[in-house]
Design a protein around this motif. Structure first.
Motif, PDB file in Angstrom:
ATOM      1  N   GLU A  11       0.828  -1.202   0.000  1.00 43.95           N
ATOM      2  CA  GLU A  11       0.000   0.000   0.000  1.00 43.95           C
ATOM      3  C   GLU A  11       0.874   1.267   0.000  1.00 43.95           C
ATOM      4  N   LEU A  12       1.899   1.261   0.834  1.00 43.80           N
ATOM      5  CA  LEU A  12       2.816   2.403   0.866  1.00 43.80           C
ATOM      6  C   LEU A  12       3.501   2.592  -0.484  1.00 43.80           C
ATOM      7  N   ARG A  32       4.337   5.222  -5.847  1.00 43.16           N
ATOM      8  CA  ARG A  32       4.217   5.162  -7.312  1.00 43.16           C
ATOM      9  C   ARG A  32       3.288   6.263  -7.819  1.00 43.16           C
ATOM     10  N   ALA A  33       2.239   6.501  -7.052  1.00 41.92           N
ATOM     11  CA  ALA A  33       1.307   7.564  -7.446  1.00 41.92           C
ATOM     12  C   ALA A  33       2.021   8.905  -7.460  1.00 41.92           C
ATOM     13  N   GLU A  34       3.015   9.032  -6.577  1.00 43.45           N
ATOM     14  CA  GLU A  34       3.809  10.255  -6.523  1.00 43.45           C
ATOM     15  C   GLU A  34       4.957  10.203  -7.525  1.00 43.45           C
ATOM     16  N   LYS A  35       5.024   9.118  -8.272  1.00 37.83           N
ATOM     17  CA  LYS A  35       6.096   8.879  -9.236  1.00 37.83           C
ATOM     18  C   LYS A  35       7.477   8.798  -8.574  1.00 37.83           C
ATOM     19  N   LEU A  36       7.495   8.343  -7.338  1.00 37.30           N
ATOM     20  CA  LEU A  36       8.774   8.126  -6.659  1.00 37.30           C
ATOM     21  C   LEU A  36       9.219   6.690  -6.938  1.00 37.30           C
ATOM     22  N   TYR A  37       9.559   6.450  -8.195  1.00 42.40           N
ATOM     23  CA  TYR A  37       9.793   5.076  -8.642  1.00 42.40           C
ATOM     24  C   TYR A  37      11.024   4.432  -8.031  1.00 42.40           C
ATOM     25  N   GLY A  82      -5.924  -3.888 -12.023  1.00 43.76           N
ATOM     26  CA  GLY A  82      -6.836  -3.754 -10.893  1.00 43.76           C
ATOM     27  C   GLY A  82      -6.131  -3.432  -9.585  1.00 43.76           C
ATOM     28  N   GLY A  83      -4.809  -3.310  -9.605  1.00 44.08           N
ATOM     29  CA  GLY A  83      -4.070  -3.059  -8.378  1.00 44.08           C
ATOM     30  C   GLY A  83      -2.891  -4.013  -8.295  1.00 44.08           C
TER      31      GLY A  83
END
Length: 456
Positions: A415-416, A421-426, A448-449
RNA sequence: GGCGACGUAGCCAAGUGGUUAAGGCAGGGGUCUGCAAAACCCCGAUCGUGGGUUCGAUUCCCACCGUCGCCUCCA
């Protein structure tokens, strides 16, 4: 279906003599826990039973426990416990092992020590008909009284004796004669008999138990190839001499033996070159073990190896994912029937489980392809699960008891990572994925996740 | 010594007298993906060696080499 018969040395068309398949499988001597070699044998006969049932036969399956014999008496004495106690301990372990490798229970598990009256009755009959004789309280079977002795293992008495390995033995009339009943020695468990206190020989128990639980003629008698001689040869001699009914067994079915790569000798407890069942299960899981075993023909020897189990484990994962993943759409459904046909045809051909597995993998590919194409896959997935079940595969993720309880923490990390990833902190996200992979957790970022699963 | 089984791609392993010799794992290329993974597509075998039978053999026969099983407790 067609089945190889050791007696005729040919593949024959199988059908039961009556309306029920009478199947007797030689079970373990209870002097020590079972190993993967036993697991191999019991998996094979479990699959044979499942296939016969799928084919519409009713099967009565009986498997014995050997709990009287030299080894178990010695072990019990060495450990300072009774034979009964040692046997009980290994029976409990046996049931745990069978459950963990998804082997269906037999309908009866007779124990030699509980069948003494039946054994005595047969010995009496053999004495009366002159097929057996008494010598110092021991009773021996008179092998020369059966002209066809050796028909199963393909040997004649002359070559047996010439082999020089036959022990002349104390009171034997003839070196190849074998004991039906042994007079008690001090400190040994014994039972009263018309010939004084004693205990049965090894072979007679199977004759007595199969006769009692299944009758004079069995449809299938199974076991490892190492039992062909002398055990099964002697069973035939005793049983046919006793009942006068021939054949004692219509189909003799024997599985190849498992061995280790280092020694290239078969795995067996008295050599000590064995691997416990639970060790394999904990590492690879039941499905991997079954795919490993069923990936080759049951009559061939099988060499145990890490690489082969690893490959089987990946193969199990492939089937599991194909059966479990959701998706697809409303385009024309994937049709599993051609694959079912191939599966059944292979199994009908002397239990060609490797061919049946190949059909399953092809079905899995067809499901995956269909899902990519937006086709309906639920029927095909149901068929995959059903056919896998005929091989005793659960298609469930191996338990991995050492990591039990880790799930919620993995969920938390996943989840973290999704937020990173949503923040593009790849960079950070990829690091988490790599570190989890080192710990045996594989992540997959699907639409789907994120999914995760254990993997070695 | 007697009886029997096996030798198929890097590994495991089906199978057949004659169109393209299953399948799994590993590997390479591609599609998809932020990158991966999973999935899909594509790529690999003179079928132990030497003879013989045959129009034709990996498949049948013989020999040889190698491995294993049983002949003793053993699944």
């Amino acid at each position: 279906m067609k089945l190889y018969n050791t007696l005729s040395r040919r593949v024959e068309e199988f059908a039961p003599a009556g309306d029920v398949v009478k199947m007797y499988v030689c079970g373990p001597n209870l002097y020590a826990p079972c190993h993967v070699g036993h697991a191999m044998s019991y998996i094979i006969f479990d699959v044979l039973r499942r296939h016969l049932e799928y084919r519409g036969f009713k099967v009565k399956h009986v498997q014995n426990f050997t709990d009287i014999e030299d080894n178990i008496i010695l072990r019990a004495q060495a450990q300072g416990v009774s034979v009964q106690e040692l046997a009980d301990r290994h029976v409990r372990q046996f049931y745990r092992d069978m459950d963990s490798i998804n082997v269906q229970h037999a309908h009866a598990y007779p124990r030699a020590s509980e069948e003494i009256p039946a054994i005595i009755e047969i010995v009496q009959g053999l004495l009366a008909s002159d097929h057996a004789y008494q010598a110092d309280g021991d009773i021996y079977f008179r092998v020369r009284s059966k002209p066809d002795y050796g028909k199963l293992s393909g040997r004649d008495l002359d070559s047996l004796i010439a082999g020089a390995r036959v022990e002349p033995g104390e009171g034997k009339e003839y070196p190849a004669d074998f004991a039906l009943w042994k007079a008690a020695k001090p400190g040994e468990p014994s039972w009263d008999s018309p010939w004084g206190p004693g205990r049965p020989g090894w072979h007679i128990e199977c004759s007595a138990m199969s006769l009692k639980h299944l009758g004079e003629t069995l449809d299938i008698h199974g076991g490892g190839q190492d039992l062909i001689f002398p055990h099964h040869e002697n069973e035939i001699a005793q049983s046919e001499a006793h009942t006068g009914v021939r054949p004692f067994v219509r189909f003799w079915v024997h599985n190849g033996l498992m061995r280790l790569p280092e020694s290239e000798e078969k795995m067996t407890r008295h050599l000590g070159n064995l691997i416990p069942i639970d060790e394999v299960l904990q590492r690879w899981g039941s499905d991997a073990l079954r795919i490993f075993v069923l990936g080759s023909h049951y009559r061939s020897p099988l060499t145990h190896s890490e690489e082969a189990l690893q490959a089987a484990s990946r193969a199990a994962e492939r089937l599991r994912l194909a059966a479990a993943l959701e998706g697809g759409g409303n385009e024309p459904a994937v049709d599993p029937e051609p694959f079912r046909w191939r599966f059944v045809e292979a199994m009908d051909d002397d239990l060609n489980s490797a061919g049946a597995l190949a059909a399953l993998f092809d079905l899995a590919r067809e499901i995956n392809r269909g899902r990519d194409q937006g086709r309906r896959t639920d029927d095909a997935q149901a068929a995959l699960r059903e056919l896998s079940g005929l091989l005793g595969l659960t298609l469930e993720e191996p338990a991995g008891p050492d990591r039990a309880g880790a799930g919620p923490f993995v969920d938390l990390l996943v989840e973290l990572r999704d937020r990173l990833r949503a923040e593009k902190l790849y960079e950070l996200a990829d690091d988490i994925r790599a570190r989890l992979a080192d710990l045996g957790i594989a992540l997959e970022d699907a639409e789907g996740g994120t999914r995760w699963r254990r993997r070695d």
